[in-house]
Motif scaffolding. Structure first.
Motif, PDB file in Angstrom:
ATOM      1  N   UNK A 118      33.605  14.351 -21.989  1.00 38.80           N
ATOM      2  CA  UNK A 118      33.425  15.629 -21.303  1.00 38.80           C
ATOM      3  C   UNK A 118      34.759  16.355 -21.133  1.00 38.80           C
ATOM      4  N   UNK A 119      35.827  15.601 -20.860  1.00 36.63           N
ATOM      5  CA  UNK A 119      37.154  16.218 -20.754  1.00 36.63           C
ATOM      6  C   UNK A 119      37.556  16.864 -22.070  1.00 36.63           C
ATOM      7  N   UNK A 120      37.255  16.195 -23.179  1.00 33.61           N
ATOM      8  CA  UNK A 120      37.553  16.775 -24.487  1.00 33.61           C
ATOM      9  C   UNK A 120      36.760  18.051 -24.732  1.00 33.61           C
ATOM     10  N   UNK A 121      35.495  18.066 -24.304  1.00 33.89           N
ATOM     11  CA  UNK A 121      34.691  19.284 -24.448  1.00 33.89           C
ATOM     12  C   UNK A 121      35.301  20.426 -23.649  1.00 33.89           C
ATOM     13  N   UNK A 122      35.736  20.118 -22.420  1.00 31.93           N
ATOM     14  CA  UNK A 122      36.325  21.156 -21.573  1.00 31.93           C
ATOM     15  C   UNK A 122      37.628  21.675 -22.165  1.00 31.93           C
ATOM     16  N   UNK A 123      38.449  20.779 -22.702  1.00 29.15           N
ATOM     17  CA  UNK A 123      39.702  21.212 -23.333  1.00 29.15           C
ATOM     18  C   UNK A 123      39.415  22.143 -24.506  1.00 29.15           C
ATOM     19  N   UNK A 124      38.394  21.801 -25.271  1.00 31.30           N
ATOM     20  CA  UNK A 124      38.030  22.648 -26.409  1.00 31.30           C
ATOM     21  C   UNK A 124      37.555  24.013 -25.929  1.00 31.30           C
ATOM     22  N   UNK A 125      36.757  24.037 -24.867  1.00 32.68           N
ATOM     23  CA  UNK A 125      36.294  25.313 -24.315  1.00 32.68           C
ATOM     24  C   UNK A 125      37.472  26.158 -23.847  1.00 32.68           C
TER      25      UNK A 125
END
Length: 216
Positions: A118-125
């Motif tokens: 989820x942290x990776x998804x947020x960083x991508x966003x």
């Protein structure tokens, strides 16, 4: 297989290969209806499946507060965790519901990995969002929060559970409610809109008028 997360806050629907489950092709929705009275919803989902029926069922385990992996893992109990719903709980800030597959691993390991994903998804966003916008700032703050090991950001878990174990799920510390899908529901036809910890007395959108944290 696809598990749809219908977001009360910013979120996404993701498509995955079918898991081969049987059942209707109709979507089965787990979670309160928009605007539904929370107490009525919790009463509605309190029915216990026949414990003599050995066929495992899909169920949505919803937490009373955002939990860390250490707090959420015992709530899974003997059920098989399939997906985690992750949300960073910033006061009066709409944050994304992040729908993450759980690894075939012990619950604590799988839930920790879900927060990392989820942290990776947020960083991508945050990296792809429009500079200077509230949404991009929120995504950056989410990423920082999700990278902390003490992030109480798990709001729900989709599990596969034997009917005889549903009672134990409901009585586990931190669990607000468990909604069991009809028998034969395929994982590919499940739509999830979990009851968020800060929703009540009715299930509706959370406020989005608070300041965005700058340090996660």
């Amino acid at each position: 297989m696809v598990v749809l997360v219908t977001a009360w806050v910013a979120g996404a629907q993701r498509t995955r290969p079918d898991d081969g489950g049987s059942g209707s092709t109709d979507v089965v929705r787990l979670g309160p209806d928009p605007g539904e009275d929370v107490a009525a919803y919790l009463t509605r989902i309190a029915a216990v499946p026949d414990p003599e029926d050995p066929q495992p069922r899909l169920a949505l385990v919803q937490f009373a507060a955002g939990l860390t992996p250490e707090a959420a893992a015992p709530a899974v109990g003997n059920a098989v965790g399939l997906r985690a719903v992750v949300r960073v709980p910033f006061p009066r800030v709409q944050t994304a519901l992040r729908d993450v597959d759980l690894q075939p691993a012990p619950p604590l390991t799988a839930l920790r990995a879900a927060l990392t994903t989820a942290a990776g998804q947020a960083r991508q966003d945050a990296a792809t969002g429009a500079p200077g916008t509230r949404r991009t700032a929120v995504a950056a703050a989410e990423a920082a929060a999700l990278e902390r090991p003490d992030c109480g950001c798990l709001v729900a878990v989709v599990v596969r559970v034997a009917p005889s174990d549903v009672g134990s799920l409901r009585s586990a510390p931190g669990v607000r409610g468990v909604q069991v899908a009809p028998v034969g529901t395929a994982r590919s036809r499940l739509a999830v809109s979990p009851l968020l910890p800060d929703q009540g007395p009715v299930a509706g959108p959370v406020p989005d008028d608070g300041p965005v944290p700058t340090g996660g």
